[in-house]
Each structure stands twice: as C-alpha cells, then as structure tokens.
Design an enzyme around this catalytic site. Structure first.
Site, mmCIF file in Angstrom:
data_model
loop_
_atom_site.group_PDB
_atom_site.id
_atom_site.type_symbol
_atom_site.label_atom_id
_atom_site.label_comp_id
_atom_site.label_asym_id
_atom_site.label_seq_id
_atom_site.Cartn_x
_atom_site.Cartn_y
_atom_site.Cartn_z
ATOM 1 N N ASP A 1 4.897 16.008 9.281
ATOM 2 C CA ASP A 1 5.665 16.445 10.071
ATOM 3 C C ASP A 1 5.054 17.517 11.168
ATOM 4 O O ASP A 1 3.630 17.817 10.873
ATOM 5 C CB ASP A 1 6.712 17.448 9.320
ATOM 6 C CG ASP A 1 7.822 16.856 8.600
ATOM 7 O OD1 ASP A 1 7.972 15.459 8.924
ATOM 8 O OD2 ASP A 1 8.314 17.448 7.973
ATOM 9 N N LYS A 2 5.360 17.522 12.279
ATOM 10 C CA LYS A 2 4.883 18.215 13.421
ATOM 11 C C LYS A 2 4.418 19.864 12.949
ATOM 12 O O LYS A 2 3.496 20.159 13.097
ATOM 13 C CB LYS A 2 5.908 18.546 14.499
ATOM 14 C CG LYS A 2 5.279 19.327 15.776
ATOM 15 C CD LYS A 2 6.287 19.142 16.654
ATOM 16 C CE LYS A 2 5.769 20.020 18.020
ATOM 17 N NZ LYS A 2 6.777 20.107 19.239
#
Length: 322
Positions: free
Chosen positions: A73-74
């Site tokens: 995930d970012k």
C-alpha cells in the site's frame, strides 16, 4: 492525503539486497507501487515508480526494467521484491499466488497491554470491499476469507501504544488495517481511514506523531528456493546452490532453502518506539538476511551472488541510546 514524495537522486539507494535474479527495496511511505498515470503531459506528482524502475535498470545494467510481482500500500513501508527477468517474475508470482512467500509486518497500534486478550492470536474474519471503496469485516456472501496471525512484541509503560508482529496469510486489500482496527480493536497508529477517533492525549502529550503516516512496516519477506523449480530459472547456479545447501544443514533431502530479507525500520518508527520506551531487537532496527530462519552476520550469500547493500544502522538506536 500524503504530501508529495520528493524525487530521489538515485532510487537505487533504496535497494537493500540484490542477487542474480531479484532486487529487494526498502519502500518509503507515499510511493505508489505501479507505473505513473498522466494528466495530459504532467505525471502524477506522488507516483515515481517508473523513475524507480528505470533507475534500477541502469544501476544494475539490466536489459529491461525490473518486473513487479507484488505491491505494498502507498502508506506502508518496507520490503518490496522485484524480479530482474521474466522467468524469475513468473516463479515469484507462482510463490505469491500459492502463498509460499512468508510476509511479516510490524505495526505500532493504539492500545496498551490490557487491550489484548492474550500474547498472541489469529484473526480469521472475512472482509469485503464496500461501495465507497473502503474495506470492512464481511457480512455478506461475497466476503473473502482473510487470515492474520498477531503477536504482542511489547507494550509501552508510558503511553497506550504497543508493537505487534503480524504474519499475513492472505493478501487482501487493507487486510491488516481492517483486522487490527475492527477485529482486535487496536488500530494502527496514524490510520485515519479505519479509525476516525482522535489519538489519545496520553499519546500526543508524550510523543510527536507525524501527520499522514501509517505505522505499518513490511519487516521481512521470506522466499522459497528449491532445485527442481530453479533449474529453468538459474541454470548456471545449480552447483552454487549445492554449496549453499551444504553450508546450511537444516535443508534436508528436498534441497529446499528459505531466503529471508528484513528491511530496516524507518527512523520515525524507531524514534516513536524509543520515546514510548518500547525495546527493539537490533536486527529489527538494522535489517538483514536470513537463511532457513537463521540470521546471517555477514553481507553476502555465497552461491546466489547475493549481497546486502545497505550499511548496518547503529545498534544503539535499538535501545534508545544517544
């Protein structure tokens, strides 16, 4: 929203391990693990993944840019593996799809020792994606099975914060964040998507919590290597693999090894642990290599042409020394 990720002069400095077939990065927060999208002629400011791939291609003198085989995930930091060639990419994809890759995370969560029913446990609550794109514990027939093991590593005596070690058995969207917030009721520090309740003043009066940071770290990836599968991928490495297997006697008759790559904790993660009085293992702070779950003290793995590429961080940080 994350602030813009500053361009790196050399994304290759994020590489922590490399051998003939893979590169492992210590991903920073804010980096999207996919190619940049464009708005006219202007690339998205926060997505520098294409720059990273091309920088790695040049640094390692590859014929093509490295291949992506999984994502983080970012907001998540830590170990991200890339394949140097298509054959390795296919083998790693098979391992990820077959859940043969060990994925260990560390998370700082809101809650003291009394927040947990035991020292360790498992969560097997199904999750589903809602119409607004958020994820929640599943209540409908289309919910997907999700499994997470958790272990309480340490709790602060100063503030209601704890360090958890998580083993991800399934890799669904936001699985760890949802399981911790909605099943264990100990949301990850900084996760405003799945816990809108303000951070306790008991925490903020003692610790400065950075904005736009979710304290979830992909601590270690453990990849599988066995001779029958590797022959088509590493045809010139068979002899070296035999040497490696002979060095680590626990392999057994199936000529199978497990290579672990641990990514060092970000400095802000370490700083919060120090301020909270949470003790950290030196290998957790500095990162390093493992073969068959045994840590290696050196920087190289014979036979794989594997090399640890980052200097070891000062071990005094693990104990909060100055």
């Amino acid at each position: 929203m994350f602030t813009s990720l500053k361009p790196s002069k050399s994304w290759a400095r994020r590489a922590i391990y490399a051998d003939r077939s893979i590169v492992v990065l210590n991903k920073p927060p804010g980096l999207i693990c996919q190619g940049s999208l464009t708005n006219g002629d202007k690339p998205r400011d926060t997505d520098k993944f294409n720059d990273l791939l091309h920088d790695l291609k040049n640094y390692f003198n590859l014929d093509n840019v490295p291949y992506t085989v999984h994502r983080l995930d970012k907001s998540t930091t830590g170990a991200l593996v890339l394949a140097k060639n298509i054959a390795t990419a296919r083998e790693l994809a098979r391992q990820f799809q077959g859940r043969a890759v060990g994925k260990t995370y560390l998370a700082l969560v809101r809650g003291g020792e009394k927040s947990f029913p035991a020292k360790c446990g498992e969560i097997k609550d199904a999750i589903e994606i809602n119409s607004d794109g958020r994820v929640s514990i599943g209540e409908h027939c289309n919910a997907e099975f999700a499994a997470t093991d958790w272990e309480l590593v340490a709790s602060s005596r100063k503030v209601p914060l704890s360090l958890l070690r998580l083993t991800l058995h399934t890799g669904l969207k936001h699985q760890l964040r949802v399981h911790l917030a909605q099943s264990l009721h100990t949301p990850i520090l900084g996760d405003t998507l799945y816990s809108r309740k303000p951070i306790s003043e008991k925490i903020t009066e003692v610790i400065r919590v950075p904005e736009h940071r979710v304290f979830l770290h992909a601590s270690r990836l453990t990849l599988s290597a066995s001779f029958p599968d590797q022959l088509s991928i590493f045809p010139q490495l068979l002899i070296q693999f035999v040497i490696l297997v002979q060095r680590f006697k626990k392999v057994g008759t199936n000529k199978h090894i497990r290579l672990g790559i641990a990514a060092a904790l970000p400095t802000d993660f370490v700083a919060i642990c120090n301020d909270a009085g949470i003790q950290l293992d030196p290998m957790t702070v500095s990162g390093g290599l493992f073969v068959n779950d045994e840590p290696l003290s050196g920087y190289e793995i014979e036979g794989l042409e594997g090399k640890w590429m980052r200097p070891r961080r000062d071990m005094r940080l693990a104990n909060g020394w100055t």
